[in-house]
Motif scaffolding. Structure first.
Motif, PDB file in Angstrom:
ATOM      1  N   ALA A  50       0.828  -1.203   0.000  1.00  0.00           N
ATOM      2  CA  ALA A  50       0.000   0.000   0.000  1.00  0.00           C
ATOM      3  C   ALA A  50       0.865   1.258   0.000  1.00  0.00           C
ATOM      4  CB  ALA A  50      -0.919  -0.004   1.217  1.00  0.00           C
ATOM      5  N   THR A  51       1.955   1.239   0.772  1.00  0.00           N
ATOM      6  CA  THR A  51       2.860   2.392   0.838  1.00  0.00           C
ATOM      7  C   THR A  51       3.494   2.659  -0.515  1.00  0.00           C
ATOM      8  OG1 THR A  51       3.348   1.893   3.155  1.00  0.00           O
ATOM      9  CG2 THR A  51       4.862   3.366   2.014  1.00  0.00           C
ATOM     10  N   PHE A  54       0.833   3.962  -2.960  1.00  0.00           N
ATOM     11  CA  PHE A  54       0.451   5.326  -2.608  1.00  0.00           C
ATOM     12  C   PHE A  54       1.527   6.313  -3.039  1.00  0.00           C
ATOM     13  CE2 PHE A  54      -0.629   8.857   0.214  1.00  0.00           C
ATOM     14  CZ  PHE A  54      -2.013   8.839   0.178  1.00  0.00           C
ATOM     15  N   VAL A  58       0.514   9.054  -5.644  1.00  0.00           N
ATOM     16  CA  VAL A  58       0.444  10.391  -5.032  1.00  0.00           C
ATOM     17  C   VAL A  58       1.843  10.770  -4.524  1.00  0.00           C
ATOM     18  CG1 VAL A  58      -0.897  11.867  -3.493  1.00  0.00           C
ATOM     19  CG2 VAL A  58      -1.849   9.673  -4.222  1.00  0.00           C
ATOM     20  N   LEU A 181      -3.149  13.633   2.985  1.00  0.00           N
ATOM     21  CA  LEU A 181      -2.393  12.684   2.164  1.00  0.00           C
ATOM     22  C   LEU A 181      -1.040  12.365   2.792  1.00  0.00           C
ATOM     23  CD1 LEU A 181      -3.163  14.028  -1.425  1.00  0.00           C
ATOM     24  CD2 LEU A 181      -4.288  12.193  -0.174  1.00  0.00           C
ATOM     25  N   ALA A 184      -1.592  10.066   5.682  1.00  0.00           N
ATOM     26  CA  ALA A 184      -1.837   8.697   5.218  1.00  0.00           C
ATOM     27  C   ALA A 184      -0.532   7.998   4.858  1.00  0.00           C
ATOM     28  CB  ALA A 184      -2.775   8.712   4.012  1.00  0.00           C
ATOM     29  N   PHE A 185       0.385   8.718   4.204  1.00  0.00           N
ATOM     30  CA  PHE A 185       1.675   8.119   3.828  1.00  0.00           C
ATOM     31  C   PHE A 185       2.487   7.744   5.062  1.00  0.00           C
ATOM     32  CE2 PHE A 185       6.226   8.552   2.854  1.00  0.00           C
ATOM     33  CZ  PHE A 185       6.343   7.551   1.901  1.00  0.00           C
ATOM     34  N   ALA A 225      -4.242   1.063  -0.061  1.00  0.00           N
ATOM     35  CA  ALA A 225      -3.791   2.418  -0.385  1.00  0.00           C
ATOM     36  C   ALA A 225      -4.981   3.312  -0.689  1.00  0.00           C
ATOM     37  CB  ALA A 225      -2.832   2.383  -1.581  1.00  0.00           C
ATOM     38  N   TYR A 226      -5.929   2.781  -1.457  1.00  0.00           N
ATOM     39  CA  TYR A 226      -7.129   3.573  -1.752  1.00  0.00           C
ATOM     40  C   TYR A 226      -7.942   3.820  -0.484  1.00  0.00           C
ATOM     41  CZ  TYR A 226     -11.780   4.931  -2.996  1.00  0.00           C
ATOM     42  OH  TYR A 226     -12.972   5.604  -3.029  1.00  0.00           O
ATOM     43  N   GLN A 228      -6.957   4.039   2.615  1.00  0.00           N
ATOM     44  CA  GLN A 228      -6.321   5.060   3.440  1.00  0.00           C
ATOM     45  C   GLN A 228      -6.461   6.443   2.812  1.00  0.00           C
ATOM     46  OE1 GLN A 228      -5.357   4.500   6.466  1.00  0.00           O
ATOM     47  NE2 GLN A 228      -5.830   2.334   6.213  1.00  0.00           N
ATOM     48  N   PHE A 229      -6.371   6.507   1.493  1.00  0.00           N
ATOM     49  CA  PHE A 229      -6.581   7.789   0.816  1.00  0.00           C
ATOM     50  C   PHE A 229      -7.998   8.284   1.043  1.00  0.00           C
ATOM     51  CE2 PHE A 229      -8.491   9.861  -2.880  1.00  0.00           C
ATOM     52  CZ  PHE A 229      -7.727  11.020  -2.943  1.00  0.00           C
TER      53      PHE A 229
END
Length: 314
Positions: A50-51, A54, A58, A181, A184-185, A225-226, A228-229
């Motif tokens: 996911a990291t 992401f 982004v 954002l 989240a990262f 990833a989505y 968390q976004f």
């Protein structure tokens, strides 16, 4: 051909709805993934993917991170690690429906934590929606007070529910004060490191190389990833209590994915899903419920439409 017009004000809620669909698939994905690795190891692999996803999609979220966003990301990551780690361990010993029900206890906990920690009151409509959502989840799981006993997996599920409630409330607090954002990262990166460290410390078995594990991690990682976004971006625009109601759709979609995988989907599942949907609709119209309740309480008719009416929720 006339283009479909979606009001901007509901886009954040639609984003959370899509996240709930993917979240609902998490039980099946976790069950499959844990055939090849331990619970914390699977969470670490999922968040590692996911990291990476992401950061690729982004890239601006990886630059200019300030102290507030680092603190927010670490705090949220701690709750996420506790929540999803506990949930994964619970799935090893407890039926999926029972874990889903007990995990969904975070829904009524969110407005309670908002009041205790932030002194924020929820509108009456949101409380009605919370009650209906919880009843719907209970109906879907087929549980009753007569059969409500708690074992090791149950306790882990409840711990996970409490952690998720803290995650939703804390995230809702910070995303209004910093860049969602970047939070989240930081959160995904920290969750990867924390879960990997705990997996090594507890002596979990190393992941077994398998094409199935690879594709589950890739697919679920991108979905994470989505999620968390969506949680970070949409919760800056949607109240945490209302967001929790939308998240309550998770067991509905979980049931649908289970049905597609061959699990039995009975009458209680359908009724429970409809009750949850009713809770979502009512929670989306809190001012309407407030008006209906007030009309029942006052003895003389009052034209509320002529008076300014504000929600008690932020």
């Amino acid at each position: 051909m006339q283009r479909l017009h979606i009001p901007r004000r509901i886009v954040p809620e639609l984003a959370l709805l899509a996240a709930s669909v993917l979240w609902g698939a998490s039980f099946l994905a976790t069950k499959i993934g844990m055939e090849f690795t331990g619970p914390l190891g699977f969470v670490a692999l999922r968040y590692l993917m996911a990291t990476v996803a992401f950061a690729v999609v982004v890239p601006r979220a990886t630059r200019g991170i300030n102290a507030t966003e680092i603190v927010a990301g670490i705090v949220v990551a701690a709750t996420a690690c506790a929540a999803y780690g506990a949930q994964a361990y619970a799935l090893q010993t407890t039926d999926t429906a029972r874990v889903a029900f007990l995990s969904a206890l975070y829904v009524p906990l969110v407005p309670v934590l908002q009041f205790v920690l932030l002194r924020q009151r929820a509108a009456a409509g949101i409380w009605v929606g919370v009650v209906l959502a919880c009843i719907g989840v209970a109906i879907m799981s087929g549980m009753s007070l007569a059969h409500l006993t708690f074992g090791y997996g149950d306790t882990l599920s409840i711990i996970g529910a409490v952690a998720i409630a803290f995650e939703v409330v804390i995230l809702g607090y910070f995303v209004r004060r910093a860049n969602p954002l970047r939070i989240a990262f930081v959160m995904m990166t920290t969750t990867t490191l924390l879960c990997a460290a705990f997996a090594l410390a507890t002596g979990e078995p190393r992941p077994v190389a398998s094409p199935t594990l690879f594709w589950v991690v890739v697919g679920y990682g991108i979905a994470t990833a989505y999620i968390q976004f969506a949680m970070s971006w949409a919760q800056a625009r949607v109240d945490s209590s209302r967001a929790a109601i939308i998240y309550a759709l998770e067991p509905v979609f979980g049931g649908l994915f289970g049905y597609a995988a061959g699990e039995i989907f009975g009458l209680s599942d359908v009724v429970g899903a409809l009750v949850i949907l009713a809770g979502v609709i009512i929670a989306s119209l809190p001012r309407l419920v407030d008006r209906l309740l007030m009309r029942r309480l006052v003895s003389t008719p009052v034209r509320l439409a002529d008076r300014p009416m504000t929600e008690t929720s932020p």
